[in-house]
Design a protein around this motif. Sequence first.
Motif: not given
Length: 241
Positions: A24, A52-54, A56, A75, A145, A187, A190-191, A194-195
Amino acid sequence: MKSIENVLLDFYTCVHIPVQFLDQTFNSIFNIDIQESIKDFINSTSLYHDLKQGIDALTTLTYFENIHFIVLPLQNYRQLTGYFIAGPFQSINLGKDNQFAYKPFDCLSYLGKLFENIMRQHLFSAPKFNTYVREGIYYIHKNYDKNITLTDVCKALNVNKSYFCCIFKNETGMTFSKFLNRLRIEKSKQYLIQNNESILSIALAVGFNNHNYYTMMFKKLTGFTPIEFRQQHQIKKEALS
């Protein structure tokens, strides 16, 4: 980790396209035929930025109109998250001037499906699991998701709901809901790391439709609220910098 290597080896054996698995943080854990010239080429593209923009789901990224990469995200497989990357390869045959392996443009979708099927066979077909359980786990990983339900899974697998619940609990040690919630929470970590998206946005991104329920489940499974988890990670990050 051996299963990750087997995915790469089988795909490379079939199509002879350079392949690798990135964690990752985009470190190459395993690779086949990734030469220095390929590393230099990758660095000249926006591949890492695009990751990096994601991403999935199975995706093909194209650069300079003719150079392609197949990206297959993984994942939370045995606590491992990252990306299978196949490429670069080109879809216009320039003969002796070909810079990379040539594969006709019409083959792109087939190559992606082949890559996905090989991954699915090696990572989600453990002999200890009943066929319906294996397929159910794979369905959950692909659709966590979304607003999926037990009914959706059973309909997709064409299996009786009561029977599926019984064998899934017996073989995984968890109910469908508990398995799904654990995957979504992992999951979401990670969000959070990372942001700086809001907790509600992250909850929605991983399939929860209720902010309070997401926070409650996160606390139950980790011992922290999402905000506390993010703060703890930031403290550790700053201590290491």
